[in-house]
Enzyme design. Structure first.
Site, short mmCIF file in Angstrom:
data_model
loop_
_atom_site.label_atom_id
_atom_site.label_comp_id
_atom_site.label_asym_id
_atom_site.label_seq_id
_atom_site.Cartn_x
_atom_site.Cartn_y
_atom_site.Cartn_z
N ASP A 59 0.87 -1.19 0.00
CA ASP A 59 0.00 0.00 0.00
C ASP A 59 0.90 1.23 0.00
O ASP A 59 0.56 2.27 -0.55
CB ASP A 59 -0.85 0.11 1.28
CG ASP A 59 -1.78 -1.06 1.48
OD1 ASP A 59 -2.11 -1.73 0.50
OD2 ASP A 59 -2.18 -1.28 2.65
N GLU A 183 -4.90 -13.19 11.93
CA GLU A 183 -6.29 -12.86 11.53
C GLU A 183 -6.91 -14.02 10.78
O GLU A 183 -6.43 -14.41 9.71
CB GLU A 183 -6.26 -11.59 10.67
CG GLU A 183 -7.63 -11.18 10.17
CD GLU A 183 -7.58 -9.87 9.39
OE1 GLU A 183 -6.57 -9.14 9.47
OE2 GLU A 183 -8.57 -9.59 8.67
N ASP A 247 -10.15 -5.93 14.06
CA ASP A 247 -10.64 -5.34 12.81
C ASP A 247 -12.14 -5.15 12.92
O ASP A 247 -12.92 -6.12 12.92
CB ASP A 247 -10.32 -6.26 11.61
CG ASP A 247 -8.90 -6.07 11.11
OD1 ASP A 247 -8.13 -5.32 11.74
OD2 ASP A 247 -8.56 -6.68 10.07
N ASP A 259 -17.40 -5.73 4.36
CA ASP A 259 -16.56 -4.61 4.82
C ASP A 259 -17.32 -3.30 4.97
O ASP A 259 -16.83 -2.23 4.60
CB ASP A 259 -15.38 -4.37 3.83
CG ASP A 259 -14.26 -5.38 4.03
OD1 ASP A 259 -14.19 -6.00 5.11
OD2 ASP A 259 -13.46 -5.55 3.09
C1 GCO Z 1 -9.73 -9.07 4.08
C2 GCO Z 1 -8.87 -8.85 5.30
C3 GCO Z 1 -7.78 -7.86 5.11
C4 GCO Z 1 -6.75 -7.90 6.21
C5 GCO Z 1 -5.59 -7.05 5.84
C6 GCO Z 1 -4.60 -6.86 6.94
O1 GCO Z 1 -10.76 -9.67 4.24
O2 GCO Z 1 -9.34 -8.64 3.00
O3 GCO Z 1 -9.70 -8.49 6.35
O4 GCO Z 1 -8.34 -6.58 4.98
O5 GCO Z 1 -7.28 -7.48 7.42
O6 GCO Z 1 -4.96 -7.64 4.74
O7 GCO Z 1 -3.96 -8.01 7.19
MN MN Z 2 -9.16 -7.65 8.21
MN MN Z 3 -11.85 -8.79 5.89
#
Ligand code: GCO
Ligand code: MN
Ligand code: MN
Length: 389
Positions: A59, A183, A247, A259
């Site tokens: 990024d 995650e 998150d 999201d």
């Molecule tokens: C998704 C993930 C990502 C990660 C990010 C940080 O579903 O795409 O949630 O947004 O959180 O890559 O590791």
């Molecule tokens: Mn994420």
């Molecule tokens: Mn995600």
């Protein structure tokens, strides 16, 4: 009067460059918003009152950037941080976008790709450390399968362990003050991802060489995609002392990874999540891993970012109301009945306590004979959230 819905540094509200920088591209449509530079996104976040900004290595610095270009980007980014006062609490690696990772990174069947992923992550950890990141997130975007025959799932777990052990040693050897946060996600972009839930991650962490430096980064959308109760997943992480990052976003159950802005869909779940975090004194980042709807221009992106933080703060105020609401607290007190004769303060076993319990005559009829008043409790909770209490 102080505006309690105004974000403050101690709220630890953070956004990824990829969140406010999302251009609205999806599998069905092209970019809608123009791409902004990392520095410009920092200014945008400064304007809306965020505390920090997080990034994937690419990024900030595109994979194809020359060393001179990388230096120029870093310089502009650091200037934007200094101008706005924003911090970089977390960094991570993009191990999913490049075609090289089409079948995974740490779990790839190709040894050279596994090694490349490690090299890329070490460089990204260096970049994160340079910007001050103390938490390093691992999201296995492509670590999964569509074709079960292609990979042994135990081998995939072993390869992930090997990678994390290697990288833990790397962080220690560099003397970085940094922990890892894993995650989980059940699927998307792969048919099935390994370590699909936070619970899977928590169990896996205990098998690592340095479990003390590894925690989790649960995501609201991901547990919801799996049809699970996110609040309970986060509770288990907190109980294990493993909630290193979170998150926040929102999501309808059973859908793709939406999201959405925090609080957009699940008002009640979001409330109980904020309650859990606030009641338990969670000190880490409140990271919004979400993005604005594809309908929005950058004014809408600011509305999105402000909305995430404002919703959190409104829910935090509701938590305080809930915790001091006499009727709600009275109902909770009423239902949490003690049994003084058998009170076992430390919950521990002794032969005496065992004997007293074995011999005790319970009044089964009386214990079966009253309602719990949860209908009332739930209605009061809703009314509090609707703003009429
Ligand atoms: C998704 C993930 C990502 C990660 C990010 C940080 O579903 O795409 O949630 O947004 O959180 O890559 O590791
Ligand atoms: Mn994420
Ligand atoms: Mn995600």
């Amino acid at each position: 009067m102080e505006n309690i819905y105004q974000p403050k540094p101690e709220d630890r509200f953070t956004f990824g460059l990829w969140t406010v920088g999302n251009t609205g591209k999806d599998p069905f449509g092209d970019d809608f918003r123009e791409k902004k530079s990392p520095a410009d996104l920092v200014y945008l976040l400064g304007e809306v009152g965020a505390y920090g900004v997080n990034f994937h290595d690419n990024d900030l610095i595109p994979m194809e950037a020359t060393p001179a270009e990388a230096e120029a980007i870093k310089k502009a980014f650091k200037k934007a941080l200094a101008d706005t006062g924003l911090k970089v609490p977390m960094a991570t690696t993009n191990l999913f976008a490049s075609p090289i990772f089409r079948d995974g990174a740490f779990t790839s069947n190709i040894a050279a790709i596994r090694k490349f992923a490690l090299q890329k992550t070490m460089q990204a950890i260096d970049l994160g450390a340079e910007m001050g990141a103390k938490v390093y997130v691992f999201w296995g975007g492509r670590e999964g399968v569509e074709v079960e025959a292609s990979k042994n799932p135990i081998t995939a777990i072993e390869r992930t362990r090997e990678a994390l052990n290697f990288l833990s040693e790397y962080v220690k050897a560099q003397g970085y003050d940094m922990v890892f946060a894993l995650e989980a996600k059940p699927n998307e972009p792969r048919g099935d991802l390994y370590f699909p839930t936070t619970g899977h991650m928590l169990a896996f962490i205990e098998t690592l060489d340095h479990p003390e430096m590894v925690g989790v980064n649960p995501e609201f959308a991901h547990e919801s995609m799996a049809g699970l109760n996110f609040v309970h997943a986060v509770a288990q992480a907190l109980d294990a002392g493993k909630l290193f990052h979170i998150d926040l976003n929102d999501q309808a159950f059973g859908r793709y990874d939406q999201d959405f802005r925090f609080g957009a869909v699940s008002l009640k779940n979001s409330f109980f999540l904020v309650k859990l975090l606030e009641d338990n004194g969670y000190k880490g980042s409140r990271h919004f891993d979400a993005h604005a709807y594809r309908t929005e221009n950058y004014e809408g992106v600011k509305d999105f970012a402000r909305g995430c933080m404002r919703s959190y703060l409104i829910l935090k105020e509701k938590v305080q109301k809930f915790n001091t609401d006499a009727e709600i607290q009275g109902l909770l007190k009423e239902i949490n009945q003690e049994l003084p004769e058998l009170k076992n303060t430390d919950g521990k076993y002794t032969p005496e306590k065992m004997k007293a319990l074995k011999d005790y005559a319970f009044d089964r009829k009386a214990l079966s004979d009253f309602g719990m008043k949860y209908e009332k409790l739930d209605q009061l909770t809703n009314e509090l959230l609707w703003g009429i209490r």
